[in-house]
Design an enzyme around this catalytic site. Structure first.
Site, PDB file in Angstrom:
ATOM      1  N   ASP A  31       3.448   0.987 -10.083  1.00 33.95           N
ATOM      2  CA  ASP A  31       2.084  -0.052 -10.106  1.00 33.95           C
ATOM      3  C   ASP A  31       2.435  -1.394 -10.700  1.00 33.95           C
ATOM      4  OD1 ASP A  31      -0.459  -0.175 -10.415  1.00 33.95           O
ATOM      5  OD2 ASP A  31      -0.421   0.714 -12.470  1.00 33.95           O
TER       6      ASP A  31
ATOM      7  N   ASP B 240       0.741  -1.093   0.203  1.00 32.17           N
ATOM      8  CA  ASP B 240      -0.114  -0.170  -0.143  1.00 32.17           C
ATOM      9  C   ASP B 240       0.744   1.323  -0.161  1.00 32.17           C
ATOM     10  OD1 ASP B 240      -2.194  -1.674   0.284  1.00 32.17           O
ATOM     11  OD2 ASP B 240      -3.065  -0.875   1.998  1.00 32.17           O
ATOM     12  N   ALA B 241       2.043   1.307   0.830  1.00 29.30           N
ATOM     13  CA  ALA B 241       2.761   2.482   0.836  1.00 29.30           C
ATOM     14  C   ALA B 241       3.400   2.466  -0.365  1.00 29.30           C
ATOM     15  CB  ALA B 241       3.963   2.038   1.767  1.00 29.30           C
ATOM     16  N   VAL B 242       3.743   1.721  -1.325  1.00 31.73           N
ATOM     17  CA  VAL B 242       4.304   1.769  -2.557  1.00 31.73           C
ATOM     18  C   VAL B 242       3.307   2.545  -3.673  1.00 31.73           C
ATOM     19  CG1 VAL B 242       5.358   0.464  -4.769  1.00 31.73           C
ATOM     20  CG2 VAL B 242       6.022  -0.165  -2.178  1.00 31.73           C
ATOM     21  N   THR B 243       2.074   1.805  -3.378  1.00 35.65           N
ATOM     22  CA  THR B 243       0.836   2.260  -4.464  1.00 35.65           C
ATOM     23  C   THR B 243       0.625   3.741  -3.970  1.00 35.65           C
ATOM     24  OG1 THR B 243      -0.169   0.344  -4.100  1.00 35.65           O
ATOM     25  CG2 THR B 243      -1.531   1.940  -4.899  1.00 35.65           C
TER      26      THR B 243
ATOM     27  N   ARG C 117       2.088 -10.116  -3.920  1.00 33.95           N
ATOM     28  CA  ARG C 117       1.630 -11.766  -4.413  1.00 33.95           C
ATOM     29  C   ARG C 117       2.630 -12.390  -3.662  1.00 33.95           C
ATOM     30  NH1 ARG C 117      -0.393  -9.244  -8.872  1.00 33.95           N
ATOM     31  NH2 ARG C 117       1.735  -8.715  -9.848  1.00 33.95           N
TER      32      ARG C 117
ATOM     33  N   ASP D 246       3.786  -2.739  -6.613  1.00 34.13           N
ATOM     34  CA  ASP D 246       3.061  -2.880  -5.494  1.00 34.13           C
ATOM     35  C   ASP D 246       2.376  -4.647  -5.638  1.00 34.13           C
ATOM     36  OD1 ASP D 246       1.569  -2.346  -7.885  1.00 34.13           O
ATOM     37  OD2 ASP D 246       0.447  -0.653  -6.753  1.00 34.13           O
TER      38      ASP D 246
ATOM     39  N   ASP E 277      -4.573   4.395  -9.792  1.00 36.88           N
ATOM     40  CA  ASP E 277      -4.211   4.494 -11.364  1.00 36.88           C
ATOM     41  C   ASP E 277      -5.117   5.372 -12.002  1.00 36.88           C
ATOM     42  OD1 ASP E 277      -2.684   2.279 -11.266  1.00 36.88           O
ATOM     43  OD2 ASP E 277      -4.136   0.900 -12.113  1.00 36.88           O
TER      44      ASP E 277
ATOM     45  N   SER F  71      -5.064  -8.465  -1.704  1.00 39.40           N
ATOM     46  CA  SER F  71      -6.370  -8.139  -1.026  1.00 39.40           C
ATOM     47  C   SER F  71      -7.304  -7.278  -1.751  1.00 39.40           C
ATOM     48  CB  SER F  71      -6.210  -7.310   0.392  1.00 39.40           C
ATOM     49  OG  SER F  71      -5.604  -5.940   0.019  1.00 39.40           O
TER      50      SER F  71
HETATM   51  C1  LIG Z   1      15.829  10.591 -24.333  1.00 45.66           C
HETATM   52  C2  LIG Z   1      14.530   9.949 -24.088  1.00 45.66           C
HETATM   53  C3  LIG Z   1      13.877  10.585 -23.164  1.00 45.66           C
HETATM   54  C4  LIG Z   1      12.743   9.581 -22.731  1.00 45.66           C
HETATM   55  C5  LIG Z   1      12.604   9.539 -21.423  1.00 45.66           C
HETATM   56  C6  LIG Z   1      11.946   8.132 -20.757  1.00 45.66           C
HETATM   57  C7  LIG Z   1      10.994   7.646 -21.516  1.00 45.66           C
HETATM   58  C8  LIG Z   1      10.377   6.719 -20.926  1.00 45.66           C
HETATM   59  C9  LIG Z   1       9.020   6.500 -21.440  1.00 45.66           C
HETATM   60  C10 LIG Z   1       8.042   5.775 -20.734  1.00 45.66           C
HETATM   61  C11 LIG Z   1       8.123   4.671 -19.891  1.00 45.66           C
HETATM   62  C12 LIG Z   1       6.665   4.392 -19.683  1.00 45.66           C
HETATM   63  C13 LIG Z   1       6.481   3.596 -18.539  1.00 45.66           C
HETATM   64  C14 LIG Z   1       5.213   3.078 -18.615  1.00 45.66           C
HETATM   65  C15 LIG Z   1       4.842   1.923 -17.784  1.00 45.66           C
HETATM   66  C16 LIG Z   1       3.651   1.772 -17.421  1.00 45.66           C
HETATM   67  C17 LIG Z   1       3.582   0.656 -16.555  1.00 45.66           C
HETATM   68  C18 LIG Z   1       2.207   0.657 -15.838  1.00 45.66           C
HETATM   69  O1  LIG Z   1       1.577   1.521 -15.015  1.00 45.66           O
HETATM   70  O2  LIG Z   1       1.618  -0.320 -16.385  1.00 45.66           O
HETATM   71  C19 LIG Z   1       0.263  -0.572 -15.655  1.00 45.66           C
HETATM   72  C20 LIG Z   1      -0.521  -1.690 -16.206  1.00 45.66           C
HETATM   73  C21 LIG Z   1      -1.672  -1.965 -15.700  1.00 45.66           C
HETATM   74  O3  LIG Z   1      -1.416  -2.452 -14.416  1.00 45.66           O
HETATM   75  P1  LIG Z   1      -2.723  -2.742 -13.608  1.00 45.66           P
HETATM   76  O4  LIG Z   1      -3.346  -4.217 -13.842  1.00 45.66           O
HETATM   77  O5  LIG Z   1      -2.580  -2.221 -12.151  1.00 45.66           O
HETATM   78  O6  LIG Z   1      -3.909  -1.574 -14.068  1.00 45.66           O
HETATM   79  C22 LIG Z   1      -5.148  -2.024 -14.639  1.00 45.66           C
HETATM   80  C23 LIG Z   1      -5.319  -1.557 -15.963  1.00 45.66           C
HETATM   81  O7  LIG Z   1      -4.783  -0.145 -15.823  1.00 45.66           O
HETATM   82  C24 LIG Z   1      -6.699  -1.134 -16.269  1.00 45.66           C
HETATM   83  O8  LIG Z   1      -6.801  -0.182 -17.316  1.00 45.66           O
HETATM   84  P2  LIG Z   1      -7.607  -0.042 -18.739  1.00 45.66           P
HETATM   85  O9  LIG Z   1      -6.880  -0.683 -19.730  1.00 45.66           O
HETATM   86  O10 LIG Z   1      -8.981  -1.032 -18.247  1.00 45.66           O
HETATM   87  O11 LIG Z   1      -7.994   1.168 -18.921  1.00 45.66           O
HETATM   88  C25 LIG Z   1      -7.592  -0.736 -15.243  1.00 45.66           C
HETATM   89  O12 LIG Z   1      -9.090  -1.224 -15.825  1.00 45.66           O
HETATM   90  C26 LIG Z   1      -7.763  -1.544 -14.024  1.00 45.66           C
HETATM   91  O13 LIG Z   1      -8.352  -0.822 -12.817  1.00 45.66           O
HETATM   92  C27 LIG Z   1      -5.970  -1.398 -13.528  1.00 45.66           C
HETATM   93  O14 LIG Z   1      -5.830  -2.079 -12.328  1.00 45.66           O
HETATM   94  O15 LIG Z   1       0.652  -2.667 -16.308  1.00 45.66           O
HETATM   95  C28 LIG Z   1       0.944  -3.436 -17.308  1.00 45.66           C
HETATM   96  O16 LIG Z   1       0.306  -3.293 -18.146  1.00 45.66           O
HETATM   97  C29 LIG Z   1       1.865  -4.342 -17.604  1.00 45.66           C
HETATM   98  C30 LIG Z   1       2.943  -4.106 -18.691  1.00 45.66           C
HETATM   99  C31 LIG Z   1       3.829  -2.822 -18.580  1.00 45.66           C
HETATM  100  C32 LIG Z   1       4.378  -2.499 -19.811  1.00 45.66           C
HETATM  101  C33 LIG Z   1       5.412  -1.275 -19.637  1.00 45.66           C
HETATM  102  C34 LIG Z   1       6.374  -1.139 -20.788  1.00 45.66           C
HETATM  103  C35 LIG Z   1       7.083  -0.100 -20.782  1.00 45.66           C
HETATM  104  C36 LIG Z   1       7.816  -0.213 -21.819  1.00 45.66           C
HETATM  105  C37 LIG Z   1       8.903   0.589 -22.576  1.00 45.66           C
HETATM  106  C38 LIG Z   1       8.842   1.695 -21.573  1.00 45.66           C
HETATM  107  C39 LIG Z   1      10.467   2.154 -22.056  1.00 45.66           C
HETATM  108  C40 LIG Z   1      10.524   2.845 -23.275  1.00 45.66           C
HETATM  109  C41 LIG Z   1      11.843   3.473 -23.284  1.00 45.66           C
HETATM  110  C42 LIG Z   1      11.600   4.554 -24.429  1.00 45.66           C
HETATM  111  C43 LIG Z   1      12.950   5.419 -24.484  1.00 45.66           C
HETATM  112  C44 LIG Z   1      12.505   6.449 -25.424  1.00 45.66           C
HETATM  113  C45 LIG Z   1      13.702   7.112 -25.785  1.00 45.66           C
HETATM  114  N1  LIG Z   2      -1.428  -2.173  -2.728  1.00 50.61           N
HETATM  115  C1  LIG Z   2      -1.557  -3.320  -3.267  1.00 50.61           C
HETATM  116  C2  LIG Z   2      -1.375  -3.392  -4.764  1.00 50.61           C
HETATM  117  C3  LIG Z   2      -1.766  -4.379  -5.403  1.00 50.61           C
HETATM  118  N2  LIG Z   2      -2.245  -5.539  -4.962  1.00 50.61           N
HETATM  119  C4  LIG Z   2      -2.777  -6.589  -5.368  1.00 50.61           C
HETATM  120  O1  LIG Z   2      -2.102  -6.596  -6.711  1.00 50.61           O
HETATM  121  C5  LIG Z   2      -3.114  -6.475  -7.816  1.00 50.61           C
HETATM  122  C6  LIG Z   2      -2.490  -5.566  -8.907  1.00 50.61           C
HETATM  123  O2  LIG Z   2      -1.268  -5.985  -9.445  1.00 50.61           O
HETATM  124  P1  LIG Z   2      -0.503  -5.368 -10.238  1.00 50.61           P
HETATM  125  O3  LIG Z   2       0.613  -6.269 -10.912  1.00 50.61           O
HETATM  126  O4  LIG Z   2      -1.358  -4.725 -11.424  1.00 50.61           O
HETATM  127  O5  LIG Z   2       0.035  -4.289  -9.374  1.00 50.61           O
HETATM  128  C7  LIG Z   2      -4.538  -6.174  -7.053  1.00 50.61           C
HETATM  129  O6  LIG Z   2      -5.390  -6.510  -7.780  1.00 50.61           O
HETATM  130  C8  LIG Z   2      -4.264  -6.641  -5.816  1.00 50.61           C
HETATM  131  O7  LIG Z   2      -4.689  -7.861  -5.919  1.00 50.61           O
HETATM  132  C9  LIG Z   2      -2.603  -5.445  -3.338  1.00 50.61           C
HETATM  133  O8  LIG Z   2      -2.873  -6.555  -2.738  1.00 50.61           O
HETATM  134  N3  LIG Z   2      -2.186  -4.264  -2.750  1.00 50.61           N
HETATM  135 MG   LIG Z   3      -0.207  -2.178  -9.294  1.00 51.49          MG
HETATM  136 MG   LIG Z   4      -2.619  -0.697 -11.498  1.00 49.24          MG
END
Ligand SMILES: CCCCCCCC/C=C\CCCCCCCC(=O)OC[C@H](COP(=O)(O)O[C@@H]1[C@H](O)[C@H](OP(=O)(O)O)[C@@H](O)[C@H](O)[C@H]1O)OC(=O)CCCCCCC/C=C\CCCCCCCC
Ligand SMILES: Nc1ccn([C@@H]2O[C@H](COP(=O)(O)O)[C@@H](O)[C@H]2O)c(=O)n1
Ligand SMILES: [Mg+2]
Ligand SMILES: [Mg+2]
Length: 224
Positions: A66, A29-32, A74, A69, A91, A80
């Site tokens: 994100d 939770d603190a990380v979130t 896990r 946490d 988010d 939870s």
């Molecule tokens: C000189 C260059 C300058 C550039 C500076 C640096 C550039 C770096 C740029 C970008 C980095 C961006 C990183 C973004 C990472 C995102 C990570 C993230 O938050 O992922 C969250 C995602 C979902 O997690 P949850 O399950 O917790 O979330 C659910 C989801 O959000 C649902 O949303 P919905 O789709 O429905 O809208 C919700 O419904 C739900 O409630 C919610 O719980 O996690 C993932 O998807 C996992 C995969 C993450 C993939 C990250 C890929 C990063 C890839 C590359 C970044 C590096 C690029 C470097 C570029 C360099 C450019 C020069």
């Molecule tokens: N403070 C938190 C944050 C997340 N969770 C659990 O993790 C699931 C989300 O996973 P991500 O890899 O997308 O972060 C969430 O559904 C919870 O089950 C938690 O328990 N406490």
């Molecule tokens: Mg998360």
């Molecule tokens: Mg999230």
């Protein structure tokens, strides 16, 4: 797509860091909470000033919380319902700050009403895209579609473009055009995703209602 393919990679990379935080007594939770605060600070301090490079650096450092946490929860076996609620709710706050920060730039010194409107559209449509899934699931539907542009895509497209656009201030010419292009892509992609999810919920709810009506018919037939 990123959620499907990149998550496994980031889970492997971030697991030792998540384990370290747990050993240090930090809670998921603190990380979130700290991650969200960091994203908000990066977006709302730097973006409205047009400091896209430094804003993106700060946001990128904190946005990975994100993925950390849930990994921590896990590993520790303490996932939870509260954690899931907190994670998803914050988010939405982080996304609001990122696109809100960009809208504030265009409303101020960025001086571009059209791009201000596009950034606001990205903010609102992203929130509605997430809501469709949450609401669909809350009424008992599977919502078995993620769609073209999920949250990870929205963030990666916008942040990569914002970070690169920020290089304009370091003397790279013409690169600032990437940010408006990215915002248009996110806006159109979010609209497509919204339609994909609404169509899926419409179909799934019709199927669920038909199945319920058929079960009720069978029940009343058996009673006669
Ligand atoms: C000189 C260059 C300058 C550039 C500076 C640096 C550039 C770096 C740029 C970008 C980095 C961006 C990183 C973004 C990472 C995102 C990570 C993230 O938050 O992922 C969250 C995602 C979902 O997690 P949850 O399950 O917790 O979330 C659910 C989801 O959000 C649902 O949303 P919905 O789709 O429905 O809208 C919700 O419904 C739900 O409630 C919610 O719980 O996690 C993932 O998807 C996992 C995969 C993450 C993939 C990250 C890929 C990063 C890839 C590359 C970044 C590096 C690029 C470097 C570029 C360099 C450019 C020069
Ligand atoms: N403070 C938190 C944050 C997340 N969770 C659990 O993790 C699931 C989300 O996973 P991500 O890899 O997308 O972060 C969430 O559904 C919870 O089950 C938690 O328990 N406490
Ligand atoms: Mg998360
Ligand atoms: Mg999230």
């Amino acid at each position: 797509m990123l959620n499907k393919y990149a998550r496994a990679f980031f889970t492997r990379v971030l697991t030792p860091f998540a384990a370290l935080l747990l050993r240090l007594g930090v809670s998921p939770d603190a990380v979130t909470l700290i991650g969200t605060a960091g994203v908000m600070a990066g977006a709302l301090v730097f973006f409205p000033m047009g400091e896209f490079f430094w804003g993106t650096i700060v946001i990128t450092i904190f946005v990975f919380s994100d993925l950390v946490d849930g990994n921590m929860a896990r590993q520790a076996g303490i996932s939870s319902r509260w954690g899931a609620f907190l994670d998803s709710t914050l988010d939405r706050v982080a996304d609001g700050a990122i696109f809100g920060g960009l809208a504030l730039w265009y409303a101020g010194n960025g001086d571009d009403n059209v791009m201000c409107a596009v950034a606001i559209f990205c903010l609102a449509s992203g929130q509605v895209v997430s809501y469709t899934k949450a609401r669909g699931e809350s009424i008992g539907l599977p919502v078995a579609v993620n769609g073209l542009v999920e949250r990870a895509e929205r963030l990666v497209i916008s942040l990569v473009a914002a970070g690169l656009s920020g290089l304009h201030k370091f003397g790279v010419p013409g690169i600032q055009i990437l940010l408006p292009i990215a915002l248009w892509i996110v806006a159109v992609g979010s609209l497509v995703t919204l339609v994909q999810r609404v169509v899926t919920v419409r179909r799934e709810s019709a199927e669920a209602d038909a199945a319920e009506a058929a079960a009720a018919d069978r029940g009343s037939g058996a009673a006669q």
